[in-house]
Write a protein that holds these residues in place. Sequence first.
Motif, PDB file in Angstrom:
ATOM      1  N   ALA A   2       0.481  -1.035   0.108  1.00 46.60           N
ATOM      2  CA  ALA A   2       0.077   0.001   0.095  1.00 46.60           C
ATOM      3  C   ALA A   2       0.995   1.370  -0.195  1.00 46.60           C
ATOM      4  CB  ALA A   2      -0.800  -0.066   1.384  1.00 46.60           C
ATOM      5  N   TYR A   3       2.128   1.269   0.945  1.00 48.13           N
ATOM      6  CA  TYR A   3       3.256   1.955   0.919  1.00 48.13           C
ATOM      7  C   TYR A   3       3.341   2.451  -0.797  1.00 48.13           C
ATOM      8  CZ  TYR A   3       3.769   1.804   5.674  1.00 48.13           C
ATOM      9  OH  TYR A   3       3.476   1.492   7.085  1.00 48.13           O
ATOM     10  N   THR A   4       3.777   1.470  -1.539  1.00 48.16           N
ATOM     11  CA  THR A   4       3.886   2.299  -3.062  1.00 48.16           C
ATOM     12  C   THR A   4       3.007   3.220  -3.566  1.00 48.16           C
ATOM     13  OG1 THR A   4       4.874  -0.319  -2.301  1.00 48.16           O
ATOM     14  CG2 THR A   4       5.417   0.813  -4.684  1.00 48.16           C
ATOM     15  N   GLY A   5       1.989   2.117  -3.722  1.00 45.43           N
ATOM     16  CA  GLY A   5       0.806   3.010  -4.175  1.00 45.43           C
ATOM     17  C   GLY A   5       0.631   4.178  -3.340  1.00 45.43           C
ATOM     18  N   ARG A   6       0.713   4.499  -2.524  1.00 42.67           N
ATOM     19  CA  ARG A   6       0.573   5.926  -2.246  1.00 42.67           C
ATOM     20  C   ARG A   6       1.785   6.572  -2.206  1.00 42.67           C
ATOM     21  NH1 ARG A   6       1.699   6.466   3.922  1.00 42.67           N
ATOM     22  NH2 ARG A   6      -0.490   5.545   4.435  1.00 42.67           N
ATOM     23  N   LEU A   7       2.952   6.761  -2.403  1.00 40.89           N
ATOM     24  CA  LEU A   7       3.937   7.270  -2.631  1.00 40.89           C
ATOM     25  C   LEU A   7       4.041   7.568  -4.492  1.00 40.89           C
ATOM     26  CD1 LEU A   7       6.547   9.005  -2.209  1.00 40.89           C
ATOM     27  CD2 LEU A   7       7.748   6.653  -1.880  1.00 40.89           C
ATOM     28  N   PHE A   8       3.999   6.302  -4.648  1.00 37.69           N
ATOM     29  CA  PHE A   8       3.738   6.651  -7.031  1.00 37.69           C
ATOM     30  C   PHE A   8       2.326   7.631  -6.781  1.00 37.69           C
ATOM     31  CE2 PHE A   8       8.288   5.351  -7.633  1.00 37.69           C
ATOM     32  CZ  PHE A   8       8.899   4.954  -6.172  1.00 37.69           C
ATOM     33  N   SER A   9       1.577   7.494  -5.739  1.00 37.07           N
ATOM     34  CA  SER A   9       0.563   8.596  -6.619  1.00 37.07           C
ATOM     35  C   SER A   9       0.713  10.051  -6.604  1.00 37.07           C
ATOM     36  CB  SER A   9      -1.021   7.396  -6.480  1.00 37.07           C
ATOM     37  OG  SER A   9      -1.184   7.752  -5.033  1.00 37.07           O
ATOM     38  N   ARG A  10       1.376   9.925  -4.845  1.00 35.57           N
ATOM     39  CA  ARG A  10       1.355  11.400  -5.175  1.00 35.57           C
ATOM     40  C   ARG A  10       2.406  12.550  -5.218  1.00 35.57           C
ATOM     41  NH1 ARG A  10       1.345  10.698   1.677  1.00 35.57           N
ATOM     42  NH2 ARG A  10      -1.278  10.714   2.604  1.00 35.57           N
ATOM     43  N   LEU A  11       3.678  11.288  -6.102  1.00 30.10           N
ATOM     44  CA  LEU A  11       4.648  11.900  -7.174  1.00 30.10           C
ATOM     45  C   LEU A  11       4.367  12.366  -8.387  1.00 30.10           C
ATOM     46  CD1 LEU A  11       7.291   9.142  -5.974  1.00 30.10           C
ATOM     47  CD2 LEU A  11       7.287  11.791  -5.400  1.00 30.10           C
ATOM     48  N   GLY A  12       2.723  11.270  -8.128  1.00 32.32           N
ATOM     49  CA  GLY A  12       2.519  12.000  -9.429  1.00 32.32           C
ATOM     50  C   GLY A  12       2.684  10.221 -10.674  1.00 32.32           C
ATOM     51  N   LEU A  13       3.525  10.012 -10.723  1.00 34.45           N
ATOM     52  CA  LEU A  13       3.301   7.864 -10.681  1.00 34.45           C
ATOM     53  C   LEU A  13       2.329   7.031 -11.506  1.00 34.45           C
ATOM     54  CD1 LEU A  13       7.623   8.608 -10.579  1.00 34.45           C
ATOM     55  CD2 LEU A  13       6.156  10.131 -12.295  1.00 34.45           C
ATOM     56  N   LEU A  14       1.669   7.745 -10.710  1.00 33.20           N
ATOM     57  CA  LEU A  14       0.700   6.565 -10.751  1.00 33.20           C
ATOM     58  C   LEU A  14      -0.234   6.992 -10.182  1.00 33.20           C
ATOM     59  CD1 LEU A  14       2.192   3.396  -8.783  1.00 33.20           C
ATOM     60  CD2 LEU A  14       2.136   3.674 -11.455  1.00 33.20           C
ATOM     61  N   SER A  15      -1.531   6.658 -10.965  1.00 34.08           N
ATOM     62  CA  SER A  15      -2.974   7.538 -11.281  1.00 34.08           C
ATOM     63  C   SER A  15      -3.773   6.770  -9.737  1.00 34.08           C
ATOM     64  CB  SER A  15      -3.809   6.902 -11.975  1.00 34.08           C
ATOM     65  OG  SER A  15      -4.244   5.918 -11.683  1.00 34.08           O
ATOM     66  N   GLY A  16      -3.417   6.034  -8.826  1.00 30.45           N
ATOM     67  CA  GLY A  16      -4.177   6.058  -7.606  1.00 30.45           C
ATOM     68  C   GLY A  16      -4.817   4.468  -7.966  1.00 30.45           C
ATOM     69  N   ASP A  17      -5.243   4.501  -9.223  1.00 34.19           N
ATOM     70  CA  ASP A  17      -6.526   3.615  -9.346  1.00 34.19           C
ATOM     71  C   ASP A  17      -6.219   2.025  -9.462  1.00 34.19           C
ATOM     72  OD1 ASP A  17      -8.297   4.823  -8.692  1.00 34.19           O
ATOM     73  OD2 ASP A  17      -8.589   6.037 -10.905  1.00 34.19           O
ATOM     74  N   GLU A  18      -4.296   1.948  -9.978  1.00 33.47           N
ATOM     75  CA  GLU A  18      -3.115  -0.058 -10.650  1.00 33.47           C
ATOM     76  C   GLU A  18      -3.846  -0.824  -9.667  1.00 33.47           C
ATOM     77  OE1 GLU A  18      -2.313   3.470 -10.523  1.00 33.47           O
ATOM     78  OE2 GLU A  18      -1.659   4.210 -12.339  1.00 33.47           O
ATOM     79  N   LYS A  19      -4.204  -1.419 -10.305  1.00 36.56           N
ATOM     80  CA  LYS A  19      -4.226  -2.255  -9.141  1.00 36.56           C
ATOM     81  C   LYS A  19      -2.577  -3.656  -9.297  1.00 36.56           C
ATOM     82  CE  LYS A  19      -8.328  -4.512 -10.419  1.00 36.56           C
ATOM     83  NZ  LYS A  19      -9.562  -3.344  -9.838  1.00 36.56           N
ATOM     84  N   TYR A  20      -2.565  -3.991  -8.312  1.00 32.64           N
ATOM     85  CA  TYR A  20      -1.292  -4.581  -7.801  1.00 32.64           C
ATOM     86  C   TYR A  20      -0.204  -5.187  -9.174  1.00 32.64           C
ATOM     87  CZ  TYR A  20       2.493  -7.594  -5.027  1.00 32.64           C
ATOM     88  OH  TYR A  20       3.977  -8.353  -4.965  1.00 32.64           O
ATOM     89  N   ALA A  21      -0.890  -5.412  -9.978  1.00 29.93           N
ATOM     90  CA  ALA A  21      -0.504  -6.024 -10.715  1.00 29.93           C
ATOM     91  C   ALA A  21       0.326  -5.354 -12.142  1.00 29.93           C
ATOM     92  CB  ALA A  21      -1.092  -7.508 -12.008  1.00 29.93           C
ATOM     93  N   GLN A  22      -0.483  -4.236 -12.204  1.00 31.15           N
ATOM     94  CA  GLN A  22      -0.088  -2.767 -12.811  1.00 31.15           C
ATOM     95  C   GLN A  22       0.944  -2.002 -12.521  1.00 31.15           C
ATOM     96  OE1 GLN A  22      -4.536  -1.701 -13.293  1.00 31.15           O
ATOM     97  NE2 GLN A  22      -3.612  -0.830 -15.373  1.00 31.15           N
TER      98      GLN A  22
END
Length: 218
Positions: A145-165
């Motif tokens: 969960a940390y990975t998703g949170r950090l990289f969406s805040r950085l603007g590199l992920l949307s925050g809606d991606e699934k684990y595999a993505q």
Amino acid sequence: MDQLREIYQRLFDRYGPRHWWPAETPFEMAVGAILTQNTNWKNVEKAIANLRAAGALSPAAICQLERAELERLINPSGFFRQKAERLQLLSCYLRDHYQGRLVSMLRQPLEPLREELLALKGVGPETADSILLYAGELPSFVVDAYTGRLFSRLGLLSGDEKYAQIRNYFSDRLPPDVALFNEYHALIVCHCKEHCRKRPLCAGCPLGEICRYRQQNP
Ligand code: SF4
């Protein structure tokens, strides 16, 4: 420098090597990967210490233990009924298919091995990738969960991606380097505990200059 490398370098420069996943054997690492589900590492350490003191840190020993005794030993890690079942499933699977040796199972190529782990009840993608990376020393990026949170805040992920993505996002952009994957995941966890918490502490963050959230919330 590409973005993922730059983020890694900034985190490494701030926090240094994390020396993650101390364990005496690959099987102990796999036990840790199961026990750490929904709890913190301190609790896992207590449960592993109990297993070690009881001479129960091997697939054979865990298979033979009474379920209630195993539950008692791993009680500090929480969700002990569920985790005891998962530990016995993995241990008995190793006994039945790999002469009780996790290292024999881990000799297979990464992707079929990952599928085999995921087919075991209670082994989700994060647990499977932790076993592959830390116990198997195979280049499988661990996402949490940390990975998703950090990289969406950085603007590199949307925050809606699934684990595999998210896993693919890293795998497609980084060389398949076990030491790098190990350190990167540990640095993300460390950073999300220090700065990028649920309510982020952006002052003094080593990623502030390149963070979209920070730019939008100066
Ligand atoms: S600047 Fe704030 S939101 Fe961005 S990574 Fe740092 S702590 Fe997280």
